[in-house]
Write an enzyme that holds these catalytic residues in place. Structure first.
Site: not given
Length: 550
Positions: A97, A244, A300, A318, A352, A449
């Site tokens: 998208i 990936k 994750t 990271e 980040c 965050e």
């Protein structure tokens, strides 16, 4: 039900449960006994593949059915597997998208388990020959790869803008920086062995040796730059890589595979596959992967670490940040405001190390707030392909909803919005630069965050108070101090619990000279990327002690 609220087929549920059992079996019984069971699981997945939903990842981003013409676009973005650019079948595709229009403009391959296994097996097979090359020989291949990226930078950048949303000039800068990444690590030179001790009887040498197959899993905010940073460091020290990208921004990364093929990179040294969450999990848990390098969210990252723990794999994580900037009483507001604004709103806040909490001495709150509001007036929000646009949309609906929810929660807790706050109507995940006052710790916008263009401004009375509040966060990626006295700023910076801290600057691009180590403390990650320390991250220490006489 899966993690996205979709009903899970019985076969899928069974495989998920079996995967969990294998992890437990590995921990209790050891890796050798677990590998045959893992192979059986892979075969079971193959058998159940006809029952998989077509375009499974479309449920994540809420897309409608896809036309035949759009399905065919996946052929323009082949995967790189064992040196070949492989076009996937049209029925296995991920819709991509454009966040500026909310419309599907292309499709990316959705790799099968067989394709993933082929990629890992190729990387494992070629590892001995690739690692046997000299540093200069591997560097020569990477320089050809970097040259191919640079040659096609405009084409890659345009696709990057369409899938990520950032302005074209910024996308072009990212791609060019990625091409230049090889030159940056070239300046580091090879990691030479170190002789710890030698006399007439013995010699002890410590060397850095490659790990083997590295799984590199990259995010959607800077997909090209982060991908090249990981693979260049890993490959230069002798590893092979299976990369990936995020399913939100896979196309520009897949174009890196075409650059690698044109550069003549040996087959299997670099493999690039695309897919959703399941593919990333399968890659991370593959028994032939020795190191997982992941950039993304804390949640994750914890899952990646749990997967790695079953086989004691190396990890480089990271993760998220909630960077605090402390503006001292002696700071020049006019000089600081523009830099602070840029460091908080760059890439629409999707960085980040963006400034996500601003602590201002109470005497400077009003003048600094006014200066930041003036900065916001220069912003032009819109489609990144428009050359007049300075800030594009948020990358995806999920992130857009997170930013809106955090702002609404802040308002309920007394936040005063001094600029921005109202998302424009119409298509696109656009959100304006937003500054808020009147809140403190305990409100989600401060504690979490936001990864978007909403900045809380908070006051403090003493430097000790500011440092304490900045360090109270569970995150520890970056931070900064703003002052007219750089020596005082450095002392304050040394007390901040962060992996990287600036004085009178913020964001990695403000560093001069050779690339410093980059990474965080606490929940912000494990390990370091970039420069000499980034090269060492992809190696193991090996000690050899030689007795000169039998």
């Amino acid at each position: 039900w899966d993690t996205h609220g979709q009903p899970m087929a019985p076969t899928s549920f069974f495989i998920m449960a079996l995967s969990t059992a294998i992890t437990a079996h590995t921990i209790t019984r050891g890796l050798p006994r677990a590998i045959p069971i893992y192979r059986s699981l892979q075969n079971l997945r193959k058998l159940t593949s006809p029952f998989r939903r077509v375009n499974t990842y479309s449920t994540v981003i809420g897309t409608p059915s896809i036309s035949a013409d759009l399905l065919k676009t996946a052929e323009s973005y082949p995967q790189l597997i064992d040196g070949e650019l492989k076009v996937s079948k049209a029925e296995r595709c991920i819709p991509i998208i454009n966040p500026a229009t909310e419309e599907i403009f292309a499709c990316a391959p959705d790799a099968t388990e067989d394709e993933l296994n082929e990629a890992v097996e190729a990387a494992k097979r070629v590892f001995p020959s690739w690692s046997a090359l000299s540093h200069d020989e591997r560097l020569a291949y990477l320089e050809k790869f970097a040259a191919e990226i640079s040659k096609n930078s405009e084409e890659i950048a345009r696709v990057l803008t369409m899938e990520q949303g950032k302005p074209l000039v910024m996308a072009l800068g990212e791609v060019k920086s990625a091409g230049g990444r090889v030159g940056v690590i070239k300046s580091v030179g090879p990691l030479e062995p170190e002789i710890l001790y030698e006399d007439e009887k013995s010699r002890t040498t410590v060397s850095r040796v490659p790990v083997g197959v590295v799984a590199a899993i990259t995010p959607w905010n800077f997909p090209v730059l982060i991908a090249v940073s990981k693979l260049a460091s890993a490959l230069l020290v002798g590893n092979t890589v299976v990369l990936k990208p995020s399913p939100y921004t896979p196309l520009s990364t897949l174009m890196l595979g075409q650059a690698a093929a044109r550069a003549g990179l040996p087959a299997g040294v670099l493999n690039i596959v695309s897919g959703g969450d399941t593919l990333g999990k399968s890659l991370a848990e593959h028994p032939d992967v020795g190191h997982i390098s992941f950039t993304g969210s804390v949640n994750t990252g914890k899952k990646v670490m749990a997967t790695a723990s079953a086989m004691l794999k190396k990890v480089t994580l990271e993760l998220g940040g909630n960077d605090a900037a402390i503006v001292l009483e002696d700071a020049d507001v006019k000089k600081a405001a523009e830099k602070i604004f840029r460091a908080s709103m760059l890439n629409t806040g999707q960085v980040c190390t963006a400034i996500k909490r601003l602590y201002v001495h109470e005497s400077l709150e009003e003048p600094l707030s006014e200066a930041l509001v003036e900065c916001s007036k220069k912003v032009r929000i819109g489609d990144g392909l428009d050359p007049k646009v300075t800030h594009g949309p948020l990358n995806n609906k999920m992130q857009y909803d997170i930013v809106r929810d955090l702002l609404e929660d802040a308002k309920k807790n007394g936040a005063e919005v001094i600029t921005g706050g109202d998302a424009p109507t119409g298509k696109g995940f656009f959100f304006p630069p937003t500054l808020v006052k009147g809140i403190k710790e305990g409100v989600r916008l401060v504690d979490e965050e936001q990864f978007g263009p909403v900045l809380p401004i908070m006051t403090y009375k003493t430097v000790e108070e500011a440092i304490g509040r900045a360090n109270a966060s569970p995150f520890g990626l970056g931070g900064s101090v703003w002052t007219s006295d750089p020596d005082k700023g450095e002392k304050v910076a040394s007390l901040m619990e962060t992996g990287i801290t600036w004085v009178n600057a913020h964001t990695v691009g403000d560093f001069a000279g050779s690339s410093p180590p980059f990474g965080g403390m606490k929940l912000s990650g494990i390990g370091r990327e970039h420069g000499k320390y980034g090269l060492e991250e992809y190696t193991e220490l090996k000690t050899v002690r030689v007795s000169k006489n039998l």
